[in-house]
Design a protein around this motif. Sequence first.
Motif: not given
Length: 193
Positions: A148-150, A174-178
């Motif tokens: 949800a934060r992405l 990218l950080t959130l996806a990782c």
Amino acid sequence: MHGPAVSGWLLMALCALTGAYCLLRTRSETGEGRRTARAEALMGFGMAAMAVPAAVVTPPVWGWVVYAVLFGAASLRALWFSRHSRHHLHHLVGSSAMVYMALAMAPGGGGAHDGHAGHGGAATAGGIPLLTGLLLAYYAVYVLRSGARLIPVTPTVAGGGRTAGSGWAARLELTLACRLTMGIAMFAMLLTL
């Protein structure tokens, strides 16, 4: 027969790539952000090592002890740094879950590697069912929250307290996806216990 091995290799590759990206992030971060990136890189590489299919590469008996000691130390580190950042509490849960999985998968621990995916005793397969269930619930919520934060990416990282830089290594999405990827991988690994 090829399904579990292929999914194990894919999980290993995904975790290794995530760990490599987090390691690259340490170059563009400072202070708390760098500590967070290092912890996430350790988790990514550790998860990659644990995800190697046992049917292809059987880990040595002492390997599980190394995992438990390494992630036990990471748990203590995360506990220490959790006084500065709430995100380190997540690292504490993750490192503790890695210790739990290492102990459950060790020979004699009753895990999937010991019983080769369910051929072991039913009473010990998967460690402690209540603890496994609690960790699965935690990671299910974490994955949903991270996903949800992405969607509405903003220029600051929660837990890192920094603004996104212009370099590709400092890209917030990218950080959130990782983080999302590692949460999904941890959920998948816990399901196999």
